[in-house]
Design a protein around this motif. Sequence first.
Motif, PDB file in Angstrom:
ATOM      1  N   PHE A 112     -15.654  29.828 -41.390  1.00  0.00           N
ATOM      2  CA  PHE A 112     -16.595  30.630 -42.172  1.00  0.00           C
ATOM      3  C   PHE A 112     -15.821  31.621 -43.051  1.00  0.00           C
ATOM      4  CE2 PHE A 112     -18.732  29.432 -38.241  1.00  0.00           C
ATOM      5  CZ  PHE A 112     -19.903  28.857 -38.713  1.00  0.00           C
ATOM      6  N   PRO A 113     -15.198  31.127 -44.116  1.00  0.00           N
ATOM      7  CA  PRO A 113     -14.353  32.014 -44.943  1.00  0.00           C
ATOM      8  C   PRO A 113     -15.176  33.045 -45.711  1.00  0.00           C
ATOM      9  CG  PRO A 113     -14.604  29.883 -45.997  1.00  0.00           C
ATOM     10  CD  PRO A 113     -15.234  29.748 -44.642  1.00  0.00           C
ATOM     11  N   PRO A 114     -14.627  34.242 -45.892  1.00  0.00           N
ATOM     12  CA  PRO A 114     -15.302  35.245 -46.729  1.00  0.00           C
ATOM     13  C   PRO A 114     -15.408  34.759 -48.171  1.00  0.00           C
ATOM     14  CG  PRO A 114     -13.575  36.241 -45.369  1.00  0.00           C
ATOM     15  CD  PRO A 114     -13.398  34.753 -45.282  1.00  0.00           C
ATOM     16  N   ASN A 132     -18.679  38.978 -48.910  1.00  0.00           N
ATOM     17  CA  ASN A 132     -19.405  38.590 -47.699  1.00  0.00           C
ATOM     18  C   ASN A 132     -18.387  38.074 -46.697  1.00  0.00           C
ATOM     19  OD1 ASN A 132     -20.903  36.926 -45.766  1.00  0.00           O
ATOM     20  ND2 ASN A 132     -22.653  37.257 -47.133  1.00  0.00           N
ATOM     21  N   GLU A 133     -18.357  38.646 -45.512  1.00  0.00           N
ATOM     22  CA  GLU A 133     -17.317  38.302 -44.536  1.00  0.00           C
ATOM     23  C   GLU A 133     -17.504  36.936 -43.889  1.00  0.00           C
ATOM     24  OE1 GLU A 133     -14.868  39.950 -44.689  1.00  0.00           O
ATOM     25  OE2 GLU A 133     -15.412  41.960 -45.312  1.00  0.00           O
ATOM     26  N   LEU A 135     -18.523  35.143 -41.334  1.00  0.00           N
ATOM     27  CA  LEU A 135     -18.987  35.310 -39.962  1.00  0.00           C
ATOM     28  C   LEU A 135     -18.454  36.650 -39.451  1.00  0.00           C
ATOM     29  CD1 LEU A 135     -20.507  33.966 -37.601  1.00  0.00           C
ATOM     30  CD2 LEU A 135     -18.327  33.024 -36.844  1.00  0.00           C
ATOM     31  N   PRO A 136     -19.297  37.671 -39.409  1.00  0.00           N
ATOM     32  CA  PRO A 136     -18.822  39.001 -38.991  1.00  0.00           C
ATOM     33  C   PRO A 136     -18.176  39.007 -37.604  1.00  0.00           C
ATOM     34  CG  PRO A 136     -21.013  39.145 -39.975  1.00  0.00           C
ATOM     35  CD  PRO A 136     -20.703  37.688 -39.822  1.00  0.00           C
ATOM     36  N   THR A 137     -18.577  38.069 -36.754  1.00  0.00           N
ATOM     37  CA  THR A 137     -17.995  38.006 -35.412  1.00  0.00           C
ATOM     38  C   THR A 137     -16.486  37.806 -35.472  1.00  0.00           C
ATOM     39  OG1 THR A 137     -20.046  37.019 -34.588  1.00  0.00           O
ATOM     40  CG2 THR A 137     -18.107  36.828 -33.178  1.00  0.00           C
ATOM     41  N   MET A 138     -16.012  37.029 -36.434  1.00  0.00           N
ATOM     42  CA  MET A 138     -14.573  36.784 -36.569  1.00  0.00           C
ATOM     43  C   MET A 138     -13.841  38.061 -36.978  1.00  0.00           C
ATOM     44  SD  MET A 138     -14.203  33.746 -35.595  1.00  0.00           S
ATOM     45  CE  MET A 138     -12.481  33.482 -35.996  1.00  0.00           C
ATOM     46  N   PHE A 139     -14.489  38.869 -37.799  1.00  0.00           N
ATOM     47  CA  PHE A 139     -13.880  40.150 -38.175  1.00  0.00           C
ATOM     48  C   PHE A 139     -13.702  41.032 -36.944  1.00  0.00           C
ATOM     49  CE2 PHE A 139     -14.745  44.646 -39.351  1.00  0.00           C
ATOM     50  CZ  PHE A 139     -13.532  44.911 -39.960  1.00  0.00           C
ATOM     51  N   TYR A 140     -14.697  41.047 -36.081  1.00  0.00           N
ATOM     52  CA  TYR A 140     -14.590  41.865 -34.872  1.00  0.00           C
ATOM     53  C   TYR A 140     -13.604  41.260 -33.870  1.00  0.00           C
ATOM     54  CZ  TYR A 140     -18.456  44.530 -36.743  1.00  0.00           C
ATOM     55  OH  TYR A 140     -19.226  45.329 -37.551  1.00  0.00           O
ATOM     56  N   CYS A 141     -13.396  39.950 -33.946  1.00  0.00           N
ATOM     57  CA  CYS A 141     -12.340  39.333 -33.123  1.00  0.00           C
ATOM     58  C   CYS A 141     -10.958  39.812 -33.578  1.00  0.00           C
ATOM     59  CB  CYS A 141     -12.420  37.808 -33.216  1.00  0.00           C
ATOM     60  SG  CYS A 141     -13.816  37.073 -32.339  1.00  0.00           S
ATOM     61  N   VAL A 142     -10.755  39.847 -34.902  1.00  0.00           N
ATOM     62  CA  VAL A 142      -9.489  40.362 -35.455  1.00  0.00           C
ATOM     63  C   VAL A 142      -9.288  41.813 -35.039  1.00  0.00           C
ATOM     64  CG1 VAL A 142      -8.318  40.996 -37.606  1.00  0.00           C
ATOM     65  CG2 VAL A 142      -9.443  38.773 -37.419  1.00  0.00           C
TER      66      VAL A 142
END
Length: 242
Positions: A112-114, A132-133, A135-142
């Motif tokens: 799910f690329p930004p 648009n990020e 999948l925001p979940t991946m940002f919080y994983c980082v």
Amino acid sequence: MKHHNTPIVKANNRSLTYMLLLSLLLCFLSALLFIGQPVKITCLLRQSAFGISFSMAISSVLAKTIVVILAFNTTKPGSRMRNWVGKRLTKSIVLSCSLIQAGICVAWLATFPPFPNADIYLMTEEIVLECNEGLPTMFYCVLGYMSSLAIVSFIVAFLARKLPDSFNEARFITFSMLVFCTVWLSFVPAYLSTKGKYMVAVEIFSILASGAGLLGCIFAPKCYIIILKSEMNKKEWLIRKQ
């Protein structure tokens, strides 16, 4: 390079110190990707560059602390840790921790690329250009992995804080990790409570503040000794202090 071979620089693992400085430089430069009109390449790179560069910085800090602990344990008679101390260990720690974060970023970009997005609903009578990020979940994983590294570094440095002060950065590292964790704990509610360009401003501020915290807490005491207290930057003084 004038103080490249002075005792205090050598005592604090010169190669790791350079790696930490390089990664902090990349952290500050990554903030530039958040500035300006969003385009596809900056949207793809900015969170990954931020996550990987900070993971390199924190893993360098973690490696410095682990090396300090192992170095003092090898001085004990019959210690088997002598074989663990060296450049191979530090490179392994930094590389493995950074590769895990890189793997998370690659998975994010592959699934799910930004992407740049025009939000017409965020503000009345205005179109907001943003990234648009995906999948925001991946940002919080980082962010979560980076925070986990910081917490581990804080715990290890806190445990090593009472080792002899002459060769020990653990106290400064402990404080730097405390500053780092405080900044990013404050970031989450601030980030979630803002929208549009203010979200970007909050993240840029957090990147710069946490990077400056690491740089100041770890390197300011050393610069003070090198520049203003040169008599303390001698092998005889370090041995006597130890």
